[in-house]
Design a protein around this motif. Structure first.
Motif, PDB file in Angstrom:
ATOM      1  N   THR A  90       0.861  -1.187   0.000  1.00 58.78           N
ATOM      2  CA  THR A  90       0.000   0.000   0.000  1.00 58.78           C
ATOM      3  C   THR A  90       0.891   1.230   0.000  1.00 58.78           C
ATOM      4  N   GLU A  91       0.384   2.305  -0.593  1.00 60.07           N
ATOM      5  CA  GLU A  91       1.101   3.582  -0.583  1.00 60.07           C
ATOM      6  C   GLU A  91       0.092   4.707  -0.802  1.00 60.07           C
ATOM      7  N   THR A  92       0.118   5.704   0.105  1.00 60.28           N
ATOM      8  CA  THR A  92      -0.782   6.863   0.002  1.00 60.28           C
ATOM      9  C   THR A  92      -0.033   8.153  -0.285  1.00 60.28           C
ATOM     10  N   PHE A  93       1.283   8.190  -0.086  1.00 58.03           N
ATOM     11  CA  PHE A  93       2.129   9.362  -0.310  1.00 58.03           C
ATOM     12  C   PHE A  93       1.758  10.541   0.592  1.00 58.03           C
ATOM     13  N   ASP A  94       1.018  10.264   1.669  1.00 60.15           N
ATOM     14  CA  ASP A  94       0.636  11.358   2.568  1.00 60.15           C
ATOM     15  C   ASP A  94       1.744  11.704   3.563  1.00 60.15           C
ATOM     16  N   GLY A  95       2.668  10.789   3.779  1.00 56.91           N
ATOM     17  CA  GLY A  95       3.762  11.075   4.704  1.00 56.91           C
ATOM     18  C   GLY A  95       5.067  11.253   3.951  1.00 56.91           C
ATOM     19  N   VAL A  96       6.127  10.801   4.538  1.00 58.76           N
ATOM     20  CA  VAL A  96       7.455  10.870   3.916  1.00 58.76           C
ATOM     21  C   VAL A  96       7.535   9.823   2.815  1.00 58.76           C
ATOM     22  N   PRO A 132      -7.765  18.710   1.236  1.00 60.63           N
ATOM     23  CA  PRO A 132      -6.689  19.104   2.150  1.00 60.63           C
ATOM     24  C   PRO A 132      -6.101  17.903   2.884  1.00 60.63           C
ATOM     25  N   GLY A 133      -4.790  17.785   2.814  1.00 59.57           N
ATOM     26  CA  GLY A 133      -4.081  16.702   3.485  1.00 59.57           C
ATOM     27  C   GLY A 133      -3.825  15.501   2.612  1.00 59.57           C
ATOM     28  N   ASP A 134      -4.497  15.409   1.456  1.00 63.72           N
ATOM     29  CA  ASP A 134      -4.324  14.266   0.555  1.00 63.72           C
ATOM     30  C   ASP A 134      -3.286  14.630  -0.499  1.00 63.72           C
ATOM     31  N   ARG A 135      -2.203  13.879  -0.543  1.00 66.29           N
ATOM     32  CA  ARG A 135      -1.134  14.155  -1.500  1.00 66.29           C
ATOM     33  C   ARG A 135      -0.852  12.908  -2.324  1.00 66.29           C
ATOM     34  N   GLY A 136      -0.180  13.116  -3.468  1.00 67.37           N
ATOM     35  CA  GLY A 136       0.140  12.017  -4.356  1.00 67.37           C
ATOM     36  C   GLY A 136       1.491  12.223  -5.011  1.00 67.37           C
ATOM     37  N   LEU A 137       1.948  11.217  -5.738  1.00 72.49           N
ATOM     38  CA  LEU A 137       3.212  11.270  -6.459  1.00 72.49           C
ATOM     39  C   LEU A 137       2.957  11.861  -7.843  1.00 72.49           C
ATOM     40  N   VAL A 138       3.715  12.911  -8.210  1.00 73.39           N
ATOM     41  CA  VAL A 138       3.459  13.654  -9.443  1.00 73.39           C
ATOM     42  C   VAL A 138       4.698  13.615 -10.329  1.00 73.39           C
ATOM     43  N   LEU A 139       4.483  13.215 -11.586  1.00 76.30           N
ATOM     44  CA  LEU A 139       5.532  13.258 -12.605  1.00 76.30           C
ATOM     45  C   LEU A 139       5.617  14.698 -13.110  1.00 76.30           C
ATOM     46  N   LYS A 140       6.784  15.346 -12.981  1.00 73.71           N
ATOM     47  CA  LYS A 140       6.888  16.784 -13.225  1.00 73.71           C
ATOM     48  C   LYS A 140       7.592  17.164 -14.521  1.00 73.71           C
ATOM     49  N   SER A 141       8.425  16.321 -15.074  1.00 81.17           N
ATOM     50  CA  SER A 141       9.268  16.707 -16.214  1.00 81.17           C
ATOM     51  C   SER A 141       8.603  16.351 -17.537  1.00 81.17           C
ATOM     52  N   VAL A 142       8.984  17.085 -18.578  1.00 82.63           N
ATOM     53  CA  VAL A 142       8.482  16.870 -19.934  1.00 82.63           C
ATOM     54  C   VAL A 142       9.630  16.369 -20.803  1.00 82.63           C
ATOM     55  N   ASP A 453      -1.707   8.035  -7.015  1.00 90.62           N
ATOM     56  CA  ASP A 453      -2.021   7.992  -5.585  1.00 90.62           C
ATOM     57  C   ASP A 453      -2.673   6.652  -5.229  1.00 90.62           C
ATOM     58  N   ASN A 454      -2.570   6.331  -3.927  1.00 95.86           N
ATOM     59  CA  ASN A 454      -3.294   5.228  -3.287  1.00 95.86           C
ATOM     60  C   ASN A 454      -3.128   3.883  -4.006  1.00 95.86           C
ATOM     61  N   PHE A 455      -1.878   3.420  -4.052  1.00 94.62           N
ATOM     62  CA  PHE A 455      -1.576   2.091  -4.588  1.00 94.62           C
ATOM     63  C   PHE A 455      -1.960   1.036  -3.560  1.00 94.62           C
ATOM     64  N   ILE A 456      -2.514  -0.070  -4.042  1.00 90.38           N
ATOM     65  CA  ILE A 456      -2.784  -1.206  -3.169  1.00 90.38           C
ATOM     66  C   ILE A 456      -2.700  -2.483  -3.991  1.00 90.38           C
ATOM     67  N   ILE A 457      -2.094  -3.508  -3.401  1.00 94.41           N
ATOM     68  CA  ILE A 457      -2.047  -4.849  -3.979  1.00 94.41           C
ATOM     69  C   ILE A 457      -2.553  -5.801  -2.911  1.00 94.41           C
ATOM     70  N   CYS A 458      -3.623  -6.531  -3.225  1.00 94.35           N
ATOM     71  CA  CYS A 458      -4.229  -7.413  -2.235  1.00 94.35           C
ATOM     72  C   CYS A 458      -4.917  -8.563  -2.964  1.00 94.35           C
ATOM     73  N   SER A 459      -5.641  -9.386  -2.188  1.00100.81           N
ATOM     74  CA  SER A 459      -6.339 -10.534  -2.763  1.00100.81           C
ATOM     75  C   SER A 459      -7.836 -10.504  -2.509  1.00100.81           C
ATOM     76  N   GLU A 460      -8.291  -9.622  -1.635  1.00 98.76           N
ATOM     77  CA  GLU A 460      -9.704  -9.594  -1.277  1.00 98.76           C
ATOM     78  C   GLU A 460     -10.367  -8.353  -1.867  1.00 98.76           C
ATOM     79  N   LYS A 461     -11.480  -8.571  -2.525  1.00106.43           N
ATOM     80  CA  LYS A 461     -12.213  -7.484  -3.173  1.00106.43           C
ATOM     81  C   LYS A 461     -12.724  -6.469  -2.156  1.00106.43           C
TER      82      LYS A 461
END
Length: 633
Positions: A90-96, A132-142, A453-461
């Motif tokens: 899991t990854e939310t990118f809200d912290g470090v 507010p408070g929700d952040r994600g990983l952003v690709l910045k370069s062209v 944002d909000n990556f998850i890998i799991c087995s249960e729907k």
């Protein structure tokens, strides 16, 4: 009595027709309203659901959570999603940004100035519909290569549990050419994330990709050949759904891949299935090769005839067939139009043109004014030398060819013989892929600010649905609250597509037109008036009334004979009543005769009025007789 019955039935028929016409009008009006309502409902339905998209049944708890949050974006309180069950990553990118590794290598077979993976990544909030408070990983370069990866919390082994991969993407600036797909990297002892690049072995690649007008949703898995040990890429067939809006609407969309142990898969966007199939049947190329293949050493015989038709060798060109006749000839019947200006050229030098000041005749040659259409030719049928128009040559036949006949030597289309495929194998469970233990993004893009944002890998729907409700569901709620009204959306759409104004006008004019057409009182035509007006009977004279009076008297006599046995007193009363009736009937007949005489002297309008009065008098006499008959009974 007959004319009275005719008058009654004609009046009744007229009323029925009037009521039917009113119902007919209202039926058409209701039909128009239903059509407009259906079109409006269909448009609203298309805005909320994609055509030909199968909607999944999702967990009720996330839906209830969404309803509780149905407030304006200013009142939303964001909490970092937490997994509700077993997960592999899991990854939310809200912290470090911990655990993610930037690639330090270079892309092979590429110019050195762009080969390095030096594209910049940032962790930040959305530009629009911010939570507010929700952040994600952003690709910045062209126009740069980007590569970043992270290890899974624990490796996923393809055994008896489904694999669910889910994450969010927002093309904040749209997308010209670039991808937003992820790779699940294959587990190996020598995997080093600092050297993650395009040739790093992966097991699954999944996500959106676009270049030009080609909109894709990738699902690729690398299958290991059990005979050779080599890996081949197997691509899922393209979804039948139009994916364009997901790339251009600048909204956050949820991408989900579900792989099941029964060797089936599903791809979803915003929790709606856009593609599904079988790993055995719906991949290109197929997982299992064919049992038989064409023999590469087989060659077509030299005398093999594949022509189904051939020219008739016995056919002979007719003697009168002239191949030299042209297809077009001058029209001998054509006549030069009157007023044709033979001496005037079609183009003349522009009298207002002037030689440029920097014109050098030594370098540029002699200057000539540009040519313009001859103004004298505008009012004339034509100018210059007149030429007869051309017409089709009736004697033209073209080059003669022999007619085609069936080829007696036709052997069919040749194909090499089939032999057993030496490379054939059968993998009945391609779901059992290579174990994955890392996730990575290796991308090239001509557009910046692609948000993940909000990556998850799991087995249960249920776990994936809860995760989506706490993250993507909140973003969707805020975006919906910030959307402009319907009127603003219609105006914006019409600015991009001006032809929509015509549709808007027709949509507004249709109900108004239907209302005017079917509700506005129509003018009565002469035919309607003639049909509505009952036949005006002539005044009843004494002679005409006599047969009816005799008929009534006969009825009374029958009644008297029936009552004679019961009471003699009643018989006498009936006899007196009969005399009174005779006197009254004579008076009525005399009155009718006088009214008839007056009507003969009056005009057409007076005639109609007097006739009505005569009719009323006769009707009154009949009513009085009926009343007396009832009393006697």
């Amino acid at each position: 009595m007959k004319w009275k019955r005719q008058e009654f039935w004609k009046g009744a028929v007229w009323k029925v027709l009037q009521i039917t016409r009113m119902h007919f009008r209202w039926d058409w009006l209701c039909l128009g309203v239903l059509i407009i309502s259906s079109v409006t409902a269909e448009i609203e339905n298309e805005e909320t659901l994609d055509a030909d998209v199968e909607v999944e049944d999702f967990d009720k708890q996330p839906q209830e959570a969404d309803v509780d949050r149905d407030k304006s974006s200013l009142e939303v309180v964001y909490q970092t999603p937490k997994p509700s069950g077993e997960v592999y990553f899991t990854e939310t990118f809200d912290g470090v940004l911990a655990g993610w590794v930037l690639s330090k290598t270079k892309k092979e077979d590429t110019d050195d100035n762009i080969a390095k993976y030096d594209g910049r990544w940032e962790v930040e909030e959305l530009k629009e519909n911010t939570v507010p408070g929700d952040r994600g990983l952003v690709l910045k370069s062209v126009a740069k290569h980007h590569a970043i990866s992270a290890m899974l919390t624990k490796a996923f082994i393809f055994n008896n549990k489904p694999l669910i991969v889910q994450y969010e993407v927002n093309f904040q600036e749209g997308i010209d050419c670039g991808g937003a797909y992820i790779k699940l990297l294959s587990s190996s002892d020598d995997l080093n994330l600092e050297y993650f690049f395009d040739k790093t072995p992966y097991t699954i690649m999944f996500g959106p990709d676009k270049c030009g007008e080609d909109y894709k949703l990738h699902f690729i898995f690398r299958h290991k050949n059990p005979k050779t040990g080599e890996y081949d890429e197997k691509h899922a067939k393209r979804p039948d759904v139009d994916l364009k809006k997901f790339y251009l609407d600048k909204k956050t969309h949820l991408y989900t891949l579900v792989l099941k142990p029964d060797d089936t898969f599903e791809m979803l966007i915003d929790q709606s299935v856009v593609s599904k199939g079988s790993l055995l049947e719906d991949m290109v190329p197929p997982v299992n090769p064919p049992k038989e293949i064409e023999d590469p050493s087989d060659k077509k015989p030299d005398g093999w005839d594949e022509r189904p038709k051939i020219p008739d060798p016995n056919a002979v060109k007719p003697d009168d067939w002239d191949e030299d006749e042209p297809s077009k000839i001058e029209d001998p019947d054509a006549v030069k139009p009157e007023g044709w200006l033979d001496d005037e050229p079609q183009y003349v030098p522009d009298p207002s043109a002037k030689k440029p000041k920097d014109w050098d005749e030594e370098m540029d040659g002699e200057w000539e004014a540009p040519q313009i259409p001859n103004p004298k030719c505008e009012t004339a049928p034509g100018c210059g030398h007149w030429v007869r128009p051309m017409k089709n040559n009736p004697n033209y036949k073209g080059k003669w060819k022999a007619p085609m006949i069936d080829n007696p030597n036709y052997q069919g289309i040749w194909s090499p013989r089939k032999i057993l495929n030496p490379d054939y194998f059968e993998d009945l469970h391609p779901f059992k892929m290579t174990t994955v233990n890392a996730i990575g993004l290796e991308l090239w893009s001509m557009t910046s600010d692609i948000y993940f944002d909000n990556f998850i890998i799991c087995s249960e729907k249920e776990v994936a649905d809860r995760w989506a409700a706490d993250g993507w569901g909140l973003k969707k709620l805020v975006a919906s609250a910030n959307e402009p009204g319907m009127f603003s959306q219609l105006v914006t759409a019409a600015e991009d597509h001006p032809w929509l104004w015509v549709l808007y006008i027709l949509t507004l004019a249709l109900p108004v037109g239907l209302g005017v057409l079917f509700c506005w009182p129509a003018k009565k035509t002469d035919e309607d008036i003639d049909f509505k007006k009952p036949d005006i009977s002539k005044p009843i004279t004494k002679g005409e009334l006599k047969p009816e009076r005799e008929e009534l008297e006969d009825d009374e006599i029958e009644l008297e004979e029936e009552k004679e046995n019961e009471s003699t007193a009643e018989d006498e009363d009936e006899g007196e009543g009969g005399e009174d009736d005779d006197d009254e009937e004579n008076e009525v007949a005399d009155g009718s005769q006088e009214e008839g005489d007056k009507s003969n002297k009056s005009g057409s309008e007076d005639e109609m009025k007097e006739a009505d009065e005569g009719t009323g008098s006769g009707d009154g006499r009949l009513k009085s007789v009926r009343k007396r008959r009832v009393r006697k009974d």
